[in-house]
Design an enzyme around this catalytic site. Structure first.
Site, PDB file in Angstrom:
ATOM      1  N   ASP A 156       1.512  -4.679   8.425  1.00 55.38           N
ATOM      2  CA  ASP A 156       1.344  -3.249   8.670  1.00 55.38           C
ATOM      3  C   ASP A 156       2.481  -2.407   8.107  1.00 55.38           C
ATOM      4  OD1 ASP A 156      -1.068  -3.470   9.964  1.00 55.38           O
ATOM      5  OD2 ASP A 156      -0.226  -3.429  11.984  1.00 55.38           O
ATOM      6  N   LYS A 198       0.348   4.242  14.566  1.00 54.74           N
ATOM      7  CA  LYS A 198      -0.923   4.300  13.847  1.00 54.74           C
ATOM      8  C   LYS A 198      -2.050   3.894  14.779  1.00 54.74           C
ATOM      9  CE  LYS A 198      -1.909  -0.252  13.639  1.00 54.74           C
ATOM     10  NZ  LYS A 198      -3.114  -0.889  14.196  1.00 54.74           N
TER      11      LYS A 198
END
Length: 288
Positions: free
Chosen positions: A134, A8
């Site tokens: 996350d 990401k």
């Protein structure tokens, strides 16, 4: 089962306040890119084993993929079977790209399928949140707004598909150190997250890139000047914008032409060896 665990980047990253538990409240837009680790999961009679292509990575209980499997088995009361996990790492380690978190997410997703436990996406996100802030986002993937400590996820429409150049300088950055050094009350420039969300809804790539900003850069760039050098090379080569991802040190540039992206890569090779040219990747849990 073989599963891809994608990296990401943060299109925006704002830190709103420090919490009493030591964590920080954040507001950030996350985006999956098509750089991935490949995980091979094989059901066994018992136990958890982890192997990787990087000899310096731990493969015992210190590995977050191991922790994910351990958490899954204990939560679902599975004690009559085990799993063998092989991780082929491509995502740089400790790079601000959620390399560990996405591996953990892939393990949870894979085990849910292998053992036919039929956990919902929300249930997987709750498990993931126990492993790291996350991980819930990495379970979902795509374009999303992350709030709370990063674990409150709101999916957004897909960001326009575009070219991303990733460059990780040869330095190490501790996320805990960066957040510890951040003076939240002293932040004077913040991203306009709502404006970027509106640009995403309008599929306005120029508007998205115009609003890119990461408040953690103020800390990390003081320690590692190479980050600004990388940004300047990308911008000078035609990037629409360039920014540090997460707590760093990886920098990404958004490009609308492959020629410009390749120009940046050629210049970056003089100072950085870990460079990747990828695309934004819009997926969700159901497509993993």
């Amino acid at each position: 089962m073989e599963i891809k665990a994608r990296a990401k980047i943060n299109i925006t990253l704002d830190v709103l306040s420090k919490r009493e538990d030591g964590y920080h409240n954040v507001k950030m837009i996350m985006q999956t890119v098509d750089l991935y680790d490949t995980l091979h999961l094989e059901k066994t009679d018992s136990g958890i084993t982890v192997s990787t292509n990087l000899p310096y990575l731990p493969t015992d209980k210190r590995n977050i993929a191991y922790k994910a499997a351990q958490l899954f088995f204990s939560t679902l009361n599975i004690d009559t079977a085990g799993i063998k996990i092989n991780i082929h790492k491509r995502i740089p380690v400790a790079a601000g790209l959620a390399g560990g978190s996405t591996d953990a997410a892939a393990v949870l997703i894979g085990l849910n399928k292998i053992f036919k436990t039929e956990l919902t996406t929300d249930e997987l996100k709750v498990l993931g949140g126990r492993l790291g802030a996350d991980v819930p986002y990495c379970i979902l993937g795509g374009t999303a707004l992350a709030e709370g400590i990063g674990d409150v996820i709101t999916l957004l429409p897909p960001m326009p598909n575009t070219i991303i150049v990733l460059a990780k300088p040869p330095v190490s950055v501790s996320t805990a150190y960066v957040y510890g050094k951040l003076n939240v009350e002293g932040i004077t420039i913040r991203p306009d997250t709502e404006a970027v969300i509106n640009a995403i809804y309008n599929k306005d790539l120029m508007g998205i890139t115009k609003g890119m900003y990461n408040v953690l850069e103020a800390v990390t760039t003081k320690e590692h000047r190479i980050i600004n050098r990388i940004k300047n090379i990308m911008l000078g080569s035609g990037a629409l914008n360039a920014m540090m991802s997460g707590s760093g040190p990886t920098v990404f540039g958004v490009f609308d032409h492959e020629v410009s992206a390749r120009k940046a890569v050629n210049k970056l090779r003089t100072i950085v060896s870990d460079i990747f040219v990828v695309n934004t990747y819009n997926s969700n849990y159901g497509e993993r």
